[in-house]
Design a protein around this motif. Structure first.
Motif, PDB file in Angstrom:
ATOM      1  N   ALA A 107       0.829  -1.207   0.000  1.00 32.23           N
ATOM      2  CA  ALA A 107       0.000   0.000   0.000  1.00 32.23           C
ATOM      3  C   ALA A 107       0.862   1.254   0.000  1.00 32.23           C
ATOM      4  N   LEU A 108       1.878   1.300   0.865  1.00 34.57           N
ATOM      5  CA  LEU A 108       2.773   2.448   0.913  1.00 34.57           C
ATOM      6  C   LEU A 108       3.568   2.587  -0.382  1.00 34.57           C
ATOM      7  N   THR A 109       3.989   1.450  -0.919  1.00 37.02           N
ATOM      8  CA  THR A 109       4.738   1.472  -2.178  1.00 37.02           C
ATOM      9  C   THR A 109       3.883   2.044  -3.300  1.00 37.02           C
ATOM     10  N   GLY A 110       2.638   1.596  -3.364  1.00 35.46           N
ATOM     11  CA  GLY A 110       1.726   2.095  -4.394  1.00 35.46           C
ATOM     12  C   GLY A 110       1.455   3.581  -4.253  1.00 35.46           C
ATOM     13  N   ALA A 111       1.266   4.029  -3.008  1.00 41.24           N
ATOM     14  CA  ALA A 111       1.008   5.450  -2.770  1.00 41.24           C
ATOM     15  C   ALA A 111       2.222   6.292  -3.153  1.00 41.24           C
ATOM     16  N   ALA A 112       3.405   5.820  -2.778  1.00 40.58           N
ATOM     17  CA  ALA A 112       4.622   6.553  -3.111  1.00 40.58           C
ATOM     18  C   ALA A 112       4.846   6.583  -4.620  1.00 40.58           C
ATOM     19  N   GLN A 113       4.537   5.455  -5.280  1.00 41.26           N
ATOM     20  CA  GLN A 113       4.677   5.394  -6.732  1.00 41.26           C
ATOM     21  C   GLN A 113       3.714   6.367  -7.416  1.00 41.26           C
ATOM     22  N   ALA A 114       2.490   6.418  -6.940  1.00 38.77           N
ATOM     23  CA  ALA A 114       1.509   7.336  -7.512  1.00 38.77           C
ATOM     24  C   ALA A 114       1.932   8.785  -7.303  1.00 38.77           C
ATOM     25  N   ALA A 115       2.485   9.080  -6.124  1.00 41.85           N
ATOM     26  CA  ALA A 115       2.949  10.436  -5.833  1.00 41.85           C
ATOM     27  C   ALA A 115       4.130  10.803  -6.723  1.00 41.85           C
ATOM     28  N   THR A 116       5.004   9.833  -6.984  1.00 43.28           N
ATOM     29  CA  THR A 116       6.156  10.076  -7.861  1.00 43.28           C
ATOM     30  C   THR A 116       5.700  10.369  -9.278  1.00 43.28           C
ATOM     31  N   GLU A 117       4.727   9.604  -9.750  1.00 44.16           N
ATOM     32  CA  GLU A 117       4.203   9.832 -11.097  1.00 44.16           C
ATOM     33  C   GLU A 117       3.522  11.192 -11.206  1.00 44.16           C
ATOM     34  N   ALA A 118       2.840  11.609 -10.138  1.00 41.05           N
ATOM     35  CA  ALA A 118       2.187  12.921 -10.134  1.00 41.05           C
ATOM     36  C   ALA A 118       3.234  14.031 -10.226  1.00 41.05           C
ATOM     37  N   VAL A 119       4.339  13.861  -9.511  1.00 45.02           N
ATOM     38  CA  VAL A 119       5.418  14.847  -9.573  1.00 45.02           C
ATOM     39  C   VAL A 119       6.022  14.893 -10.969  1.00 45.02           C
ATOM     40  N   ASP A 120       6.294  13.728 -11.547  1.00 50.36           N
ATOM     41  CA  ASP A 120       6.877  13.677 -12.883  1.00 50.36           C
ATOM     42  C   ASP A 120       5.980  14.358 -13.910  1.00 50.36           C
ATOM     43  N   ASN A 121       4.683  14.100 -13.818  1.00 46.89           N
ATOM     44  CA  ASN A 121       3.737  14.709 -14.755  1.00 46.89           C
ATOM     45  C   ASN A 121       3.704  16.230 -14.586  1.00 46.89           C
ATOM     46  N   ALA A 122       3.749  16.686 -13.334  1.00 50.74           N
ATOM     47  CA  ALA A 122       3.718  18.123 -13.082  1.00 50.74           C
ATOM     48  C   ALA A 122       4.978  18.793 -13.622  1.00 50.74           C
ATOM     49  N   ILE A 123       6.125  18.146 -13.417  1.00 52.24           N
ATOM     50  CA  ILE A 123       7.381  18.708 -13.918  1.00 52.24           C
ATOM     51  C   ILE A 123       7.383  18.719 -15.443  1.00 52.24           C
ATOM     52  N   GLN A 124       6.833  17.661 -16.038  1.00 57.89           N
ATOM     53  CA  GLN A 124       6.761  17.590 -17.500  1.00 57.89           C
ATOM     54  C   GLN A 124       5.986  18.782 -18.067  1.00 57.89           C
ATOM     55  N   LYS A 125       4.922  19.137 -17.408  1.00 63.51           N
ATOM     56  CA  LYS A 125       4.104  20.265 -17.873  1.00 63.51           C
ATOM     57  C   LYS A 125       4.845  21.601 -17.701  1.00 63.51           C
ATOM     58  N   GLU A 126       5.746  21.645 -16.741  1.00 67.47           N
ATOM     59  CA  GLU A 126       6.478  22.883 -16.472  1.00 67.47           C
ATOM     60  C   GLU A 126       7.750  23.024 -17.301  1.00 67.47           C
ATOM     61  N   MET A 127       8.064  22.058 -18.145  1.00 66.68           N
ATOM     62  CA  MET A 127       9.325  22.078 -18.885  1.00 66.68           C
ATOM     63  C   MET A 127       9.591  23.399 -19.616  1.00 66.68           C
ATOM     64  N   PRO A 128       8.630  23.955 -20.358  1.00 65.74           N
ATOM     65  CA  PRO A 128       8.912  25.228 -21.055  1.00 65.74           C
ATOM     66  C   PRO A 128       9.308  26.350 -20.095  1.00 65.74           C
TER      67      PRO A 128
END
Length: 261
Positions: A107-128
């Motif tokens: 459960a903790l692994t899944g939550a941390a993984q989801a949080a990591t993916e959310a961060v990656d997606n947010a950073i991807q949008k901020e690239m420009p």
């Protein structure tokens, strides 16, 4: 945990407030997972037969410890003539902890993984905006770097002139510029080549580096009070660094003739 980028995100970016919140959440979950695993490490199955590849035997240290303790209690009960302890009651707490571990870690692994993916997606949008931010910072740093280099070059030229004048004076007009090793190279080499002993004298190493003393020209120091003596270890005693003998011949001196003012 997977990462959306081929290389780690560099430090120094100024992310948006929303992305910062996501990063904080990711870091908290990642820390919580690591701490939970560390605290309950004895609930993790381990391979007791690492060299048995076909049929490995896995055990849970917490259960093994509880069973060993139960066996000791049973022996003590028999020895004291008392009934055997309740096995279920003894094993229940550790079995519950192991069961919780087996649910909590995924459960903790899944939550941390989801949080990591959310961060990656947010950073991807901020690239420009991150690229623009970094470009502006690089332009500013470049201007500061150029200004610093200009100041450093000016200081280097000032130091070089001062060293030239010192050599001319201390050699009574024989040298007017360094002609030894370790000078006129990188800025760091020049800075380190000039060395004083704190008593208004340059060190013996500095004298050699600047060419006041060389294999070809000998000792060109006319004012020895401005050059420190050095220990002659091979003779086992302290001897003057300077001698009365000065040779003005040789390739090193000849190469310096053209540098007189």
């Amino acid at each position: 945990m997977t990462n959306a980028f081929r290389t780690p995100v560099p430090s120094g970016f100024q992310f948006s407030t929303e992305t910062k919140k996501l990063i904080k959440k990711r870091d908290e979950l990642t820390k919580a997972l690591a701490e939970y695993r560390s605290k309950n490490a004895d609930c993790q199955s381990v391979n007791r037969t690492p060299y048995e590849h076909k049929n490995p035997t896995y055990v849970v240290p917490a259960i093994v410890t509880a069973e060993r303790q139960l066996k000791d209690l049973e022996i003590q009960a028999i020895d004291a003539g008392k009934p055997l302890p309740d096995k279920e009651a003894h094993m229940a707490p550790v079995m519950a902890r192991v069961a919780e571990y087996r649910r909590m870690v995924p459960a903790l692994t899944g939550a941390a993984q989801a949080a990591t993916e959310a961060v990656d997606n947010a950073i991807q949008k901020e690239m420009p905006s991150l690229a623009k931010q970094s470009m502006n910072e690089a332009n500013k740093a470049q201007a500061e770097y150029r200004a610093a280099l200009e100041k450093a070059e000016a200081a280097r030229a000032k130091m070089s002139g001062s060293v030239d004048r010192f050599l001319w004076a201390v050699s009574e007009g024989v040298l007017n510029a360094p002609m030894g090793r370790g000078w006129d190279g990188s800025m760091e080499d020049d800075i380190n080549a000039w060395e004083t002993d704190g008593n208004d004298r340059i060190t013996a190493d500095c004298a050699r580096t600047l060419g006041l003393v060389t294999t070809y020209s000998g000792d060109l120091v006319a004012l020895p009070e401005f050059v420190a003596d050095e220990d002659n270890d091979s003779a086992g005693q302290t001897t003057p660094f300077h001698s009365d003998h000065v040779s003005l011949g040789g390739a090193a001196y000849s190469a310096n003739l053209g540098r007189f003012i």
